[in-house]
Design a protein around this motif. Structure first.
Motif, PDB file in Angstrom:
ATOM      1  N   LYS A  42       0.831  -1.210   0.000  1.00 37.14           N
ATOM      2  CA  LYS A  42       0.000   0.000   0.000  1.00 37.14           C
ATOM      3  C   LYS A  42       0.866   1.260   0.000  1.00 37.14           C
ATOM      4  O   LYS A  42       0.638   2.180  -0.795  1.00 37.14           O
ATOM      5  CB  LYS A  42      -0.939  -0.027   1.210  1.00 37.14           C
ATOM      6  CG  LYS A  42      -1.899   1.122   1.278  1.00 37.14           C
ATOM      7  CD  LYS A  42      -2.955   0.950   2.359  1.00 37.14           C
ATOM      8  CE  LYS A  42      -2.382   0.841   3.726  1.00 37.14           C
ATOM      9  NZ  LYS A  42      -3.396   0.957   4.790  1.00 37.14           N
ATOM     10  N   ASN A  43       1.871   1.314   0.849  1.00 39.63           N
ATOM     11  CA  ASN A  43       2.735   2.492   0.922  1.00 39.63           C
ATOM     12  C   ASN A  43       3.612   2.633  -0.313  1.00 39.63           C
ATOM     13  O   ASN A  43       3.861   3.747  -0.777  1.00 39.63           O
ATOM     14  CB  ASN A  43       3.597   2.444   2.180  1.00 39.63           C
ATOM     15  CG  ASN A  43       2.810   2.767   3.421  1.00 39.63           C
ATOM     16  OD1 ASN A  43       1.973   3.667   3.421  1.00 39.63           O
ATOM     17  ND2 ASN A  43       3.048   2.032   4.486  1.00 39.63           N
ATOM     18  N   SER A  44       4.085   1.540  -0.865  1.00 46.36           N
ATOM     19  CA  SER A  44       4.900   1.601  -2.082  1.00 46.36           C
ATOM     20  C   SER A  44       4.092   2.120  -3.262  1.00 46.36           C
ATOM     21  O   SER A  44       4.552   2.973  -4.016  1.00 46.36           O
ATOM     22  CB  SER A  44       5.474   0.221  -2.413  1.00 46.36           C
ATOM     23  OG  SER A  44       6.370  -0.184  -1.429  1.00 46.36           O
ATOM     24  N   LEU A  45       2.890   1.589  -3.433  1.00 48.76           N
ATOM     25  CA  LEU A  45       2.040   2.065  -4.529  1.00 48.76           C
ATOM     26  C   LEU A  45       1.666   3.535  -4.331  1.00 48.76           C
ATOM     27  O   LEU A  45       1.613   4.306  -5.288  1.00 48.76           O
ATOM     28  CB  LEU A  45       0.788   1.202  -4.657  1.00 48.76           C
ATOM     29  CG  LEU A  45       1.025  -0.217  -5.162  1.00 48.76           C
ATOM     30  CD1 LEU A  45      -0.269  -1.026  -5.123  1.00 48.76           C
ATOM     31  CD2 LEU A  45       1.618  -0.213  -6.559  1.00 48.76           C
ATOM     32  N   GLY A  46       1.449   3.940  -3.089  1.00 47.30           N
ATOM     33  CA  GLY A  46       1.170   5.346  -2.800  1.00 47.30           C
ATOM     34  C   GLY A  46       2.351   6.230  -3.153  1.00 47.30           C
ATOM     35  O   GLY A  46       2.190   7.298  -3.742  1.00 47.30           O
ATOM     36  N   SER A  47       3.539   5.783  -2.823  1.00 46.98           N
ATOM     37  CA  SER A  47       4.748   6.543  -3.147  1.00 46.98           C
ATOM     38  C   SER A  47       4.954   6.636  -4.657  1.00 46.98           C
ATOM     39  O   SER A  47       5.325   7.686  -5.184  1.00 46.98           O
ATOM     40  CB  SER A  47       5.953   5.871  -2.488  1.00 46.98           C
ATOM     41  OG  SER A  47       7.121   6.576  -2.762  1.00 46.98           O
ATOM     42  N   ILE A  48       4.687   5.545  -5.359  1.00 40.95           N
ATOM     43  CA  ILE A  48       4.820   5.545  -6.817  1.00 40.95           C
ATOM     44  C   ILE A  48       3.809   6.497  -7.443  1.00 40.95           C
ATOM     45  O   ILE A  48       4.148   7.301  -8.326  1.00 40.95           O
ATOM     46  CB  ILE A  48       4.663   4.112  -7.369  1.00 40.95           C
ATOM     47  CG1 ILE A  48       5.899   3.281  -6.997  1.00 40.95           C
ATOM     48  CG2 ILE A  48       4.432   4.110  -8.868  1.00 40.95           C
ATOM     49  CD1 ILE A  48       5.747   1.793  -7.239  1.00 40.95           C
ATOM     50  N   PHE A  49       2.562   6.447  -6.988  1.00 40.10           N
ATOM     51  CA  PHE A  49       1.539   7.342  -7.523  1.00 40.10           C
ATOM     52  C   PHE A  49       1.865   8.799  -7.205  1.00 40.10           C
ATOM     53  O   PHE A  49       1.710   9.686  -8.047  1.00 40.10           O
ATOM     54  CB  PHE A  49       0.156   6.963  -6.980  1.00 40.10           C
ATOM     55  CG  PHE A  49      -0.961   7.791  -7.541  1.00 40.10           C
ATOM     56  CD1 PHE A  49      -1.287   7.725  -8.882  1.00 40.10           C
ATOM     57  CD2 PHE A  49      -1.675   8.656  -6.729  1.00 40.10           C
ATOM     58  CE1 PHE A  49      -2.314   8.514  -9.402  1.00 40.10           C
ATOM     59  CE2 PHE A  49      -2.690   9.435  -7.238  1.00 40.10           C
ATOM     60  CZ  PHE A  49      -3.011   9.358  -8.581  1.00 40.10           C
ATOM     61  N   CYS A  50       2.366   9.035  -6.000  1.00 39.89           N
ATOM     62  CA  CYS A  50       2.748  10.388  -5.597  1.00 39.89           C
ATOM     63  C   CYS A  50       3.886  10.900  -6.481  1.00 39.89           C
ATOM     64  O   CYS A  50       3.872  12.044  -6.940  1.00 39.89           O
ATOM     65  CB  CYS A  50       3.170  10.361  -4.136  1.00 39.89           C
ATOM     66  SG  CYS A  50       3.000  11.896  -3.267  1.00 39.89           S
ATOM     67  N   GLY A  51       4.884  10.065  -6.725  1.00 37.26           N
ATOM     68  CA  GLY A  51       5.979  10.438  -7.615  1.00 37.26           C
ATOM     69  C   GLY A  51       5.488  10.751  -9.009  1.00 37.26           C
ATOM     70  O   GLY A  51       5.948  11.695  -9.657  1.00 37.26           O
ATOM     71  N   TRP A  52       4.513   9.958  -9.471  1.00 36.08           N
ATOM     72  CA  TRP A  52       3.961  10.179 -10.808  1.00 36.08           C
ATOM     73  C   TRP A  52       3.283  11.544 -10.902  1.00 36.08           C
ATOM     74  O   TRP A  52       3.589  12.337 -11.789  1.00 36.08           O
ATOM     75  CB  TRP A  52       2.972   9.069 -11.172  1.00 36.08           C
ATOM     76  CG  TRP A  52       2.269   9.344 -12.452  1.00 36.08           C
ATOM     77  CD1 TRP A  52       2.774   9.220 -13.707  1.00 36.08           C
ATOM     78  CD2 TRP A  52       0.931   9.835 -12.603  1.00 36.08           C
ATOM     79  NE1 TRP A  52       1.828   9.594 -14.639  1.00 36.08           N
ATOM     80  CE2 TRP A  52       0.694   9.976 -13.990  1.00 36.08           C
ATOM     81  CE3 TRP A  52      -0.083  10.166 -11.717  1.00 36.08           C
ATOM     82  CZ2 TRP A  52      -0.521  10.438 -14.487  1.00 36.08           C
ATOM     83  CZ3 TRP A  52      -1.287  10.609 -12.218  1.00 36.08           C
ATOM     84  CH2 TRP A  52      -1.490  10.741 -13.584  1.00 36.08           C
ATOM     85  N   PHE A  53       2.359  11.840  -9.985  1.00 35.92           N
ATOM     86  CA  PHE A  53       1.620  13.094 -10.168  1.00 35.92           C
ATOM     87  C   PHE A  53       2.445  14.327  -9.839  1.00 35.92           C
ATOM     88  O   PHE A  53       2.164  15.404 -10.348  1.00 35.92           O
ATOM     89  CB  PHE A  53       0.236  13.097  -9.502  1.00 35.92           C
ATOM     90  CG  PHE A  53       0.188  13.155  -8.001  1.00 35.92           C
ATOM     91  CD1 PHE A  53       0.479  14.307  -7.305  1.00 35.92           C
ATOM     92  CD2 PHE A  53      -0.219  12.047  -7.281  1.00 35.92           C
ATOM     93  CE1 PHE A  53       0.393  14.367  -5.937  1.00 35.92           C
ATOM     94  CE2 PHE A  53      -0.313  12.094  -5.906  1.00 35.92           C
ATOM     95  CZ  PHE A  53       0.000  13.251  -5.232  1.00 35.92           C
ATOM     96  N   PHE A  54       3.491  14.178  -9.033  1.00 35.55           N
ATOM     97  CA  PHE A  54       4.354  15.332  -8.788  1.00 35.55           C
ATOM     98  C   PHE A  54       5.294  15.614  -9.958  1.00 35.55           C
ATOM     99  O   PHE A  54       5.849  16.702 -10.055  1.00 35.55           O
ATOM    100  CB  PHE A  54       5.156  15.179  -7.491  1.00 35.55           C
ATOM    101  CG  PHE A  54       4.432  15.660  -6.272  1.00 35.55           C
ATOM    102  CD1 PHE A  54       4.148  17.005  -6.094  1.00 35.55           C
ATOM    103  CD2 PHE A  54       4.024  14.770  -5.299  1.00 35.55           C
ATOM    104  CE1 PHE A  54       3.475  17.454  -4.976  1.00 35.55           C
ATOM    105  CE2 PHE A  54       3.356  15.201  -4.168  1.00 35.55           C
ATOM    106  CZ  PHE A  54       3.077  16.551  -4.004  1.00 35.55           C
ATOM    107  N   THR A  55       5.496  14.647 -10.847  1.00 35.50           N
ATOM    108  CA  THR A  55       6.325  14.919 -12.031  1.00 35.50           C
ATOM    109  C   THR A  55       5.494  15.248 -13.263  1.00 35.50           C
ATOM    110  O   THR A  55       6.006  15.864 -14.192  1.00 35.50           O
ATOM    111  CB  THR A  55       7.256  13.731 -12.364  1.00 35.50           C
ATOM    112  OG1 THR A  55       6.481  12.551 -12.525  1.00 35.50           O
ATOM    113  CG2 THR A  55       8.307  13.549 -11.306  1.00 35.50           C
ATOM    114  N   VAL A  56       4.242  14.863 -13.273  1.00 38.70           N
ATOM    115  CA  VAL A  56       3.386  15.130 -14.435  1.00 38.70           C
ATOM    116  C   VAL A  56       2.684  16.485 -14.320  1.00 38.70           C
ATOM    117  O   VAL A  56       2.545  17.195 -15.323  1.00 38.70           O
ATOM    118  CB  VAL A  56       2.365  13.988 -14.623  1.00 38.70           C
ATOM    119  CG1 VAL A  56       1.318  14.336 -15.650  1.00 38.70           C
ATOM    120  CG2 VAL A  56       3.091  12.710 -15.028  1.00 38.70           C
TER     121      VAL A  56
END
Length: 136
Positions: A42-56
């Motif tokens: 759960k935390n890994s997927l959250g971190s990945i999604f967070c990284g995605w929207f902060f770069t897009v």
């Protein structure tokens, strides 16, 4: 579209990198021998999604038909909504008014610092380029 896909890829990789660093830090510094697999996922997927929207989401700043204030407002609102949906959903922030206000205040301070830093950097770059153009 090419820029969006490139930034998406970079953001996903960055989010995964942060997840690995945080997980290794928990293992190294907390003395835990075992991790909860479901919580890790759960935390890994959250971190990945967070990284995605902060770069897009900075793509708003590349839309030249909008004023800087509009670009900033769109970026801020998008990031706040996505982050808080993620943070409340995963449990990074407790779902209370007090915690929301505290984290929102910290978010605004951090956002302001980053925005001001980028603004000053790019303004300095523009001055430097204009000075070089004047020399030609």
């Amino acid at each position: 579209m090419k820029t969006f896909l490139y930034r998406s890829f970079i953001g996903i990789l960055f989010g995964a990198f942060i997840a690995v660093i945080l997980t290794n830090s928990v293992v190294l510094f907390s003395g835990k021998d075992m991790l909860d697999g479901q919580l890790f996922l759960k935390n890994s997927l959250g971190s990945i999604f967070c990284g995605w929207f902060f770069t897009v989401t900075p793509l708003f700043f590349e839309n030249t038909s909008l004023r800087l204030s509009q670009q900033t407002a769109l970026h801020f609102v998008t990031v706040v909504i996505l982050y808080f949906i993620l943070a409340f959903g995963i449990g990074w922030v407790p779902f209370t008014v007090k915690s929301f206000l505290l984290v929102f205040g910290m978010f605004v301070v951090c956002y302001s610092i980053f925005w001001t830093s980028f603004y000053l950097y790019f303004r300095g770059q523009a001055k430097k380029l204009n000075a070089e153009l004047q020399e030609l």
